[in-house]
Design an enzyme around this catalytic site. Structure first.
Site, PDB file in Angstrom:
ATOM      1  N   SER A 254       0.861  -1.188   0.000  1.00 36.76           N
ATOM      2  CA  SER A 254       0.000   0.000   0.000  1.00 36.76           C
ATOM      3  C   SER A 254       0.892   1.231   0.000  1.00 36.76           C
ATOM      4  CB  SER A 254      -0.905  -0.005   1.217  1.00 36.76           C
ATOM      5  OG  SER A 254      -0.132   0.319   2.363  1.00 36.76           O
ATOM      6  N   LYS A 255       0.245   2.379  -0.054  1.00 36.60           N
ATOM      7  CA  LYS A 255       0.969   3.649  -0.085  1.00 36.60           C
ATOM      8  C   LYS A 255       1.995   3.788   1.037  1.00 36.60           C
ATOM      9  CE  LYS A 255      -2.088   6.952  -2.287  1.00 36.60           C
ATOM     10  NZ  LYS A 255      -3.170   7.856  -1.961  1.00 36.60           N
ATOM     11  N   ARG A 256       1.686   3.152   2.172  1.00 38.10           N
ATOM     12  CA  ARG A 256       2.614   3.221   3.303  1.00 38.10           C
ATOM     13  C   ARG A 256       4.017   2.758   2.910  1.00 38.10           C
ATOM     14  NH1 ARG A 256       2.147  -0.614   6.919  1.00 38.10           N
ATOM     15  NH2 ARG A 256       0.688  -1.794   5.641  1.00 38.10           N
ATOM     16  N   HIS A 257       4.083   1.849   1.935  1.00 33.82           N
ATOM     17  CA  HIS A 257       5.372   1.265   1.566  1.00 33.82           C
ATOM     18  C   HIS A 257       6.125   2.111   0.544  1.00 33.82           C
ATOM     19  CE1 HIS A 257       2.965  -2.288   2.896  1.00 33.82           C
ATOM     20  NE2 HIS A 257       4.073  -2.491   3.572  1.00 33.82           N
ATOM     21  N   GLY A 258       5.547   3.186   0.090  1.00 30.77           N
ATOM     22  CA  GLY A 258       6.202   4.020  -0.927  1.00 30.77           C
ATOM     23  C   GLY A 258       5.307   4.109  -2.144  1.00 30.77           C
TER      24      GLY A 258
END
Ligand code: GLU
Length: 488
Positions: A254-258
């Site tokens: 997800s966006k959390r990972h980049g």
């Protein structure tokens, strides 16, 4: 197709054309997971000389946006995943879905359900409290007349009550679902609009899909879709459910990972072929080969070689591939992609005074891992230096080098021709005249003409910046040194 046999008998041959599709819901950007299933579907169609269809699943009017449709199309174009048919939009096929819903109602394969939201809410809460899987209890399944106080009903599919559905998944193998576990799912909402499981079945049928390759978050939908398909008398496509992509912490990417948006990878300076190569390997392998040209991907790709377990996204591997493609591609190809990044920095090599872009790429392509890096490292070739690297200036532009740089300026100005060789000769000769080691002169020169301590070899750097600019920048640097000297 009917073939005439020498025996006189007519033989019916069903020749199945490979038809695959990518069916995104336009509720956001094209993310890497979607791009990977699109790539697999595209490769499979290309490998078998089939057709790849793009279908926009935009029936969720509240969440679908035109910007998202554009973002998906832009992402597909950038990746080069060209489609043979479409983009079809589900919102343009509403009449067809209504036709199918009514056919199912007429044939008693679907029924109106009048249950209120409150009733369904209570049912669900009770089931949860009893640790049962929440599902519709079939209250309206056998109604013959609508209840007296009935609002607008939904339409439910009459799922077979008994037996089982087997999904012969090309990645997962056989997955059996008991019909007793499947709901009579809603196929039309109370406003008459069709739901996902209905539209997808109608489309896969009408669009004659031979293979449905999609994320395994849809695996639970497949038995439901197979039942609807059977009720419509359609032939089932072959399914391949691709495992999800995980982040480096083992959680769903997800966006959390980049970056998860394909176009963000463009912005970060990746080449489409690097991302495609990365995505094809993320969940599929051919021995231990890592680098695949598009042709190789098409020839070697097979659904059977898709991994059945989830794979983790690894940005350093993608970066490694990107560097590989930047190094190995033709300068023309890199120049084509680099100009977009230069444009973002307000540089148009055709308008801004500066070197031929292809010549520039030739000196930069060994040095950069991303095109973003390459663009940032190329600004001084096209624009005046706006900001000098303070540390480099403090270290290299000292009063002690003033005489050397000034002599070099004159030697460069006097050159009969301006080539990498001639500029190199001038730097070398000046260093000798001034009894300086080459580096002691070349590094201040580099800071003077590029504004920083890092650049391609100084002879090529000088050559590409051009004589006029080099001399101007040296004059400016000499002034800076004077100012430093007088301030001391
Ligand atoms: N529209 C669905 C999605 O974006 C895909 C449906 C499918 O591939 O069957 O998740």
């Amino acid at each position: 197709m009917l073939l005439k046999c020498p025996s006189g008998l007519n033989v019916s041959l069903e020749i199945m054309t490979t038809r695959t599709r990518f069916a995104p819901s336009p509720t956001g950007y094209l993310h890497v997971g979607g791009a990977r299933t699109a790539l697999y579907s595209w490769l499979y169609a290309r490998k078998h000389g089939g057709k790849f269809v793009l279908r926009i699943e935009d029936t969720d009017l509240e969440r679908s946006t035109a910007e998202s449709v554009n973002a998906i199309l832009e992402g597909m174009t950038w990746l080069g995943l060209e489609y043979d048919e479409g983009p079809f939009r589900q919102t343009e096929r509403m009449d067809r879905y209504q036709e199918v819903i009514h056919k199912l109602l007429d044939e008693d394969k679907a029924y109106y359900c009048y249950c209120s939201k409150e009733r369904l809410g209570t049912l669900r809460a009770d089931q949860m409290a009893n640790k049962q899987k929440p599902r519709y209890d079939g209250c309206c399944r056998n109604l013959t007349v609508p209840p007296a106080e009935s609002g607008s009903p939904v339409v439910r599919f009459r799922n077979p009550a008994e037996g089982s559905v087997t999904v012969k998944d090309l990645v997962r193998g056989r997955v059996v679902f008991n019909n007793s576990e499947l709901d009579d799912l809603i196929i039309a909402r109370s406003d008459g609009s069709p739901t996902y499981n209905l539209t997808v079945v109608v489309d896969d049928l009408d669009m004659e899909m031979s293979h449905v390759i999609r994320g395994d978050d849809h695996l639970n939908n497949t038995p439901r879709q197979l039942n609807i398909l059977a009720a419509l008398g359609g032939k089932a496509p072959l399914y391949a459910h691709v495992p999800m992509i995980l982040g480096d912490d083992g959680k769903r990417l997800s966006k959390r990972h980049g970056a998860v948006s394909v176009m963000q990878y463009r912005e970060e300076g990746y080449l489409p072929e690097a991302l495609l190569n990365y995505l094809v390997r993320l969940g599929w392998s051919h021995g231990d080969q890592e680098i695949f040209s598009l042709d190789e991907m098409i020839n070697l790709f097979d659904i059977e070689d898709i991994n059945s377990s989830a794979s983790a996204f690894n940005t350093s591997k993608l970066l490694w591939l990107n560097q590989h493609y930047i190094k190995e591609s033709s300068p023309e190809h890199i120049a084509h992609h680099l100009s977009w990044h230069l444009g973002n920095l307000d540089i148009d090599p055709a308008i801004n005074d500066g070197p031929d872009l292809i010549e520039l790429v030739k000196v930069q392509q060994e040095r950069c891992k991303t095109l973003l890096e390459m663009a940032a490292a190329s600004v001084y070739f096209y624009k005046d230096i706006e900001v000098y690297d303070e540390k480099a200036v403090a270290k290299q532009l000292k009063p002690a080098i003033q005489t050397g740089l000034s002599a070099l300026r004159d030697n460069l100005a006097a050159l009969a021709e301006w080539t990498p060789e001639s500029t190199h000769g001038a730097v070398k000769a000046t260093a000798e005249e001034q009894a300086l080691k080459l580096g002691k002169l070349a590094q201040p020169l580099r800071v003077a003409v590029t504004g920083g301590a890092v650049s391609p070899s100084i002879d090529k750097t000088l050559f590409l910046i051009g004589r006029e600019r080099v001399l101007q920048r040296l004059d400016h640097a000499l002034k800076m040194i004077e100012e430093i000297a007088s301030a001391a």
